[in-house]
Design a protein around this motif. Sequence first.
Motif: not given
Length: 366
Positions: A5-7, A33-36, A48-49, A114-116
């Motif tokens: 699901n991470i775009t 960066m990563f955001i949710m 998403r990254i 953690l995976e993200a």
Amino acid sequence: MNLQNITITLSETKKEKPQSDQLEFGKVFTDHMFIMDFSTGLGWHDPRIVPYQPITMDPASMIFHYGQSVFEGLKAYQTDDGRVLLFRPEKNFRRLNQSNDRLCIPELDEEFVLEALKKLIEVEREWIPSAEGTSLYIRPFIISTEPFLGVHPSSSYKFMIILSPVGSYYKEGIHPVKIAVESKYVRAVNGGTGTAKTGGNYAASLKAQEVSEKIGYSQVLWLDGVEKKYIEEVGSMNVFFKINGEVITPALNGSILEGVTRTSIIELLKHWNVPVTERKISMDDVRQAYLDGTLEEAFGTGTAAVISPIGEFFWNDEKLVINDGKTGELSKKLFDTLTGIQTGKLADPLGWVVEVSKENTFSVAR
Ligand SMILES: *Cc1c(COP(=O)(O)O)cnc(C)c1O
């Protein structure tokens, strides 16, 4: 939620990376960066990254007014054979959720984040410096975003992870710092937010820090908020003393932050059969040991410096100089061992390091 699901939206341009001998702490950030997001009803969603960029916020966002926020700090290390290691990252995400609980922020799926993080590090792999003492500092954090001036838990949040290549904390090798014992201001009290990693604790610490710097001390030693007798922490680090062969650190008491470095040092000393005790320890106990000549070493512990030896305490107009102001043998051995394990140079007898995988199994959206 699974990783598919991470775009990922890659940046069109890449920033210039700083020279590894010019890295400072937390000034330069990577390309992504990563955001949710969280909202009531949807829960945590839209992981998403994306390219590193400013975020737009409503001025009424609750974070700006009441400080409902939490953060973490950990590092990724590049090994000599090109692997990427994290040090006990599951402990940071466990603690993030404990901080969330204290600040009424909705819980995160620890395994997923953690995976993200690993995914983000893979995207930013080239940013991990490899020179001695350097690493990629990782800052996960959550802010409350509901535009509302009422005092209650926000109904919406952003969880983000940003990354910053950082240099060696000790440019001229590990060396002791001078510490002023703080008798007026306190960092935290039992029942307050001292056990949570939240910005408000840092805001509350600035005044004492500023005063101590003016008199030539780099950090303060925090005493308990009730009797101002018992030792809690040093700056934003946990603190250890070696007295007559025994290593002592203040027991967790409801206002001390439980550091991952602190836990690791206790476990390592037990593994080495060095006597280590978690108990209440007062500044009077430390002064008595100093007068008896049994105060052998003192040091702070935390992710940024790992071990920060203490060369002097200033308390009630008296200077307590420890080990002639030089780095103690145990402090040095702990520093070398922990940094050796973290960077893959030494064996990892207690199974602490986590390797970031190299497979790239995710689709890239542009
Ligand atoms: C983060 C922090 C520490 C150190 O924790 P580590 O997990 O070892 O980095 C200690 N004290 C305070 C107040 C902190 O915020």
